[in-house]
Scaffold this active site. Sequence first.
Site, PDB file in Angstrom:
ATOM      1  N   GLY A  41       0.474  -1.485  -0.086  1.00 15.47           N
ATOM      2  CA  GLY A  41       0.391   0.370   0.173  1.00 15.47           C
ATOM      3  C   GLY A  41       1.158   1.332  -0.352  1.00 15.47           C
ATOM      4  O   GLY A  41       0.374   2.262  -0.347  1.00 15.47           O
ATOM      5  N   PRO A  94       4.597  -5.602  -0.310  1.00 13.92           N
ATOM      6  CA  PRO A  94       4.777  -4.085  -1.544  1.00 13.92           C
ATOM      7  C   PRO A  94       4.871  -4.349  -2.581  1.00 13.92           C
ATOM      8  O   PRO A  94       5.238  -5.749  -3.628  1.00 13.92           O
ATOM      9  CB  PRO A  94       6.141  -2.801  -1.233  1.00 13.92           C
ATOM     10  CG  PRO A  94       6.618  -4.989  -0.586  1.00 13.92           C
ATOM     11  CD  PRO A  94       6.154  -5.438   0.053  1.00 13.92           C
ATOM     12  N   GLY A  95       4.065  -3.585  -3.372  1.00 10.20           N
ATOM     13  CA  GLY A  95       4.192  -3.503  -5.550  1.00 10.20           C
ATOM     14  C   GLY A  95       4.422  -2.350  -5.511  1.00 10.20           C
ATOM     15  O   GLY A  95       5.381  -2.667  -6.196  1.00 10.20           O
ATOM     16  N   ARG A  96       3.433  -1.917  -5.317  1.00 10.25           N
ATOM     17  CA  ARG A  96       4.117   0.058  -6.266  1.00 10.25           C
ATOM     18  C   ARG A  96       4.958   0.517  -6.030  1.00 10.25           C
ATOM     19  O   ARG A  96       6.095   0.820  -6.584  1.00 10.25           O
ATOM     20  CB  ARG A  96       2.735   0.601  -6.411  1.00 10.25           C
ATOM     21  CG  ARG A  96       2.531   2.052  -6.914  1.00 10.25           C
ATOM     22  CD  ARG A  96       1.603   2.780  -6.372  1.00 10.25           C
ATOM     23  NE  ARG A  96       0.374   2.723  -5.592  1.00 10.25           N
ATOM     24  CZ  ARG A  96      -0.060   2.523  -6.269  1.00 10.25           C
ATOM     25  NH1 ARG A  96      -0.406   2.903  -8.117  1.00 10.25           N
ATOM     26  NH2 ARG A  96      -1.542   2.056  -6.519  1.00 10.25           N
ATOM     27  N   TYR A 130      -9.126   5.588 -13.127  1.00 12.71           N
ATOM     28  CA  TYR A 130      -8.825   6.604 -11.158  1.00 12.71           C
ATOM     29  C   TYR A 130      -8.929   8.051 -11.850  1.00 12.71           C
ATOM     30  O   TYR A 130      -8.593   8.021 -10.918  1.00 12.71           O
ATOM     31  CB  TYR A 130      -8.137   5.310 -10.760  1.00 12.71           C
ATOM     32  CG  TYR A 130      -7.193   4.383 -10.483  1.00 12.71           C
ATOM     33  CD1 TYR A 130      -8.515   3.507 -10.216  1.00 12.71           C
ATOM     34  CD2 TYR A 130      -6.746   4.021 -11.209  1.00 12.71           C
ATOM     35  CE1 TYR A 130      -8.709   1.907 -10.489  1.00 12.71           C
ATOM     36  CE2 TYR A 130      -6.446   2.359 -11.231  1.00 12.71           C
ATOM     37  CZ  TYR A 130      -7.085   1.734 -10.450  1.00 12.71           C
ATOM     38  OH  TYR A 130      -7.093   0.509 -10.141  1.00 12.71           O
ATOM     39  N   CYS A 171     -12.100   3.464 -28.594  1.00 12.25           N
ATOM     40  CA  CYS A 171     -13.769   4.282 -28.876  1.00 12.25           C
ATOM     41  C   CYS A 171     -13.931   4.247 -27.594  1.00 12.25           C
ATOM     42  O   CYS A 171     -14.857   3.281 -27.298  1.00 12.25           O
ATOM     43  CB  CYS A 171     -13.574   3.601 -30.010  1.00 12.25           C
ATOM     44  SG  CYS A 171     -13.508   3.249 -32.124  1.00 12.25           S
ATOM     45  N   TYR A 205       1.134  -1.963 -12.194  1.00 11.99           N
ATOM     46  CA  TYR A 205       0.326  -1.917 -13.081  1.00 11.99           C
ATOM     47  C   TYR A 205      -0.156  -1.578 -13.851  1.00 11.99           C
ATOM     48  O   TYR A 205      -1.241  -0.268 -14.541  1.00 11.99           O
ATOM     49  CB  TYR A 205      -0.933  -0.750 -11.722  1.00 11.99           C
ATOM     50  CG  TYR A 205      -0.812  -1.481 -10.416  1.00 11.99           C
ATOM     51  CD1 TYR A 205      -1.935  -2.647  -9.664  1.00 11.99           C
ATOM     52  CD2 TYR A 205      -0.306  -0.836  -9.302  1.00 11.99           C
ATOM     53  CE1 TYR A 205      -1.652  -3.512  -8.954  1.00 11.99           C
ATOM     54  CE2 TYR A 205      -0.517  -1.616  -7.821  1.00 11.99           C
ATOM     55  CZ  TYR A 205      -0.972  -2.594  -8.035  1.00 11.99           C
ATOM     56  OH  TYR A 205      -1.107  -3.250  -6.666  1.00 11.99           O
TER      57      TYR A 205
HETATM   58  N1  LLP Z   1      -1.833  -6.962  -0.762  1.00 11.71           N
HETATM   59  C1  LLP Z   1      -2.557  -7.538  -1.303  1.00 11.71           C
HETATM   60  C2  LLP Z   1      -4.048  -7.968  -0.596  1.00 11.71           C
HETATM   61  C3  LLP Z   1      -3.032  -6.273  -2.055  1.00 11.71           C
HETATM   62  O1  LLP Z   1      -5.177  -6.258  -2.628  1.00 11.71           O
HETATM   63  C4  LLP Z   1      -2.613  -5.572  -3.498  1.00 11.71           C
HETATM   64  C5  LLP Z   1      -2.869  -4.230  -3.865  1.00 11.71           C
HETATM   65  C6  LLP Z   1      -1.098  -5.229  -2.520  1.00 11.71           C
HETATM   66  C7  LLP Z   1      -0.540  -6.333  -1.618  1.00 11.71           C
HETATM   67  C8  LLP Z   1      -0.433  -3.892  -3.187  1.00 11.71           C
HETATM   68  O2  LLP Z   1      -0.122  -3.104  -2.751  1.00 11.71           O
HETATM   69  P1  LLP Z   1       0.575  -1.741  -3.758  1.00 11.71           P
HETATM   70  O3  LLP Z   1       1.685  -1.852  -2.685  1.00 11.71           O
HETATM   71  O4  LLP Z   1       0.985  -2.051  -4.729  1.00 11.71           O
HETATM   72  O5  LLP Z   1      -0.301  -0.374  -3.377  1.00 11.71           O
HETATM   73  N2  LLP Z   1      -4.226  -0.931  -9.598  1.00 11.71           N
HETATM   74  C9  LLP Z   1      -4.384  -0.044  -8.773  1.00 11.71           C
HETATM   75  C10 LLP Z   1      -4.205  -0.554  -7.381  1.00 11.71           C
HETATM   76  C11 LLP Z   1      -4.700  -2.060  -6.401  1.00 11.71           C
HETATM   77  C12 LLP Z   1      -4.204  -2.287  -5.514  1.00 11.71           C
HETATM   78  C13 LLP Z   1      -5.049  -3.707  -5.739  1.00 11.71           C
HETATM   79  N3  LLP Z   1      -4.326  -4.133  -4.660  1.00 11.71           N
HETATM   80  C14 LLP Z   1      -3.688   1.295  -9.098  1.00 11.71           C
HETATM   81  O6  LLP Z   1      -3.298   0.771 -10.269  1.00 11.71           O
HETATM   82  O7  LLP Z   1      -3.928   1.551  -8.470  1.00 11.71           O
END
Ligand code: LLP
Length: 420
Positions: free
Chosen positions: A239, A274-276, A316, A343, A371
């Site tokens: 997050g 962490p992802g983003r 978004y 389109c 993403y």
């Molecule tokens: N863990 C779980 C259970 C999740 O659902 C997510 C993201 C993460 C970890 C990783 O979160 P991050 O560190 O990346 O914030 N498509 C959207 C974001 C959707 C996130 C979904 N879950 C965007 O492009 O902003």
Amino acid sequence: MTGLKQVNQQLWLDAVPLCDIAQQYSTPCYAYSQSIIEKNFGNYQNALNNQPHLICFAVKANSNIAILQTLARLGAGFDIVSVGELERVLIAGGKAEKVVFSGVGKTADEMRRALEVGIHCFNVESEAELCLLDQTAGDMGLIAPVSMRVNPDVDAGTHPYIATGLKESKFGITIDCAEDTYARAAAMSHVRVLGIDCHIGSQITEVAPFIEALGHLTALVDRLALKGIELEHIDIGGGLGVRYRDECPPSIEDYLQPILEQFKSRSETLILEPGRSITADAGVLITRVQYLKNNGEKHFAMIDAAMNDILRPALYEAWMDIKPVEANTTATAIEYDIVGPVCESTDVLGRNRSLAIGAGDLLCICDAGAYGFSMSSNYNSRPRPAEVMVDGREVHLIRARESLADLTRGEHLLPERKAP
Ligand code: LLP
């Protein structure tokens, strides 16, 4: 973004001009900096040095197997939400025992595969799922390691589409009911209760919601211990936000410091998802201006990338920076809406951007490493872009551009209709 450099009026990623990438691989094309991904992951590792931990990269942020391989080499674990993501992790050399499996709708087939390869744990999101997991593991003569994803009802202060920790969201088990669920799990013969997890949302730019959520989790862990249910790990999800425009998210260190403070007096392993914050600033989408157009009201720059390639702005209304890859010294700056050829009226990648550009110029959409490609589609029968990894001076193709033949792969024409 950290990996982009301005060299002689050109944008470079590491030691490679983006225009060279466009020349070799055509556009639209995603390019990632391996060193930025390594640096971001390293920042997590360094900050967590003295704390038993597991960093599970959220595969949904960027699931290219070369990205996963880069992280697996550094010892990363992975947070998955489907068996498809699990297979990617295994192909990339990730270790099953470092995988946590999140998601509200796991099927028995997915559970079986995850049990077969021996993942670290299932992040269980409902009692119904818990029952199916107990039954599935029982059928296989195995014990399923389990963490309950609790919903701590915390406002993460993020876009409603990416907030997940509020009561009304579909995710997790309401924290008030969680003790009962743990008690039920403890009595099941084919699950072993291992931990607790939460994920309150994405693109969070304050530390406070994380600390609030952690406070709810640790209080629950302590109540469970009094009942004889001892947990081995606390997983606080992902997050952490990044800077797309003018957001000021804490650094990875500043985000982790107060969390680590809470863990000083605790014995559990800390898991993060962490992802983003690992891949967003490592990636760009390179695109070419196809046409310029003025409809009297507005100026438009039609580019060869579209919402099918990068969905965040359309889905978004996300703001992503758009920069010229090379300075155009003959054009004057005008405010454009940067639009794709799909389109749909929402196929706008940036509104009112002041840019000095001409048809044929290259642009780059910044911070597109998370993403981005992972949310792309073939809408409007558009082949998805190529992906390349930049490593210093080297560029490796890590996903070929889809061909027109790829578009209809797996489809079948109907047989001739029989005469009546
Ligand atoms: N863990 C779980 C259970 C999740 O659902 C997510 C993201 C993460 C970890 C990783 O979160 P991050 O560190 O990346 O914030 N498509 C959207 C974001 C959707 C996130 C979904 N879950 C965007 O492009 O902003």
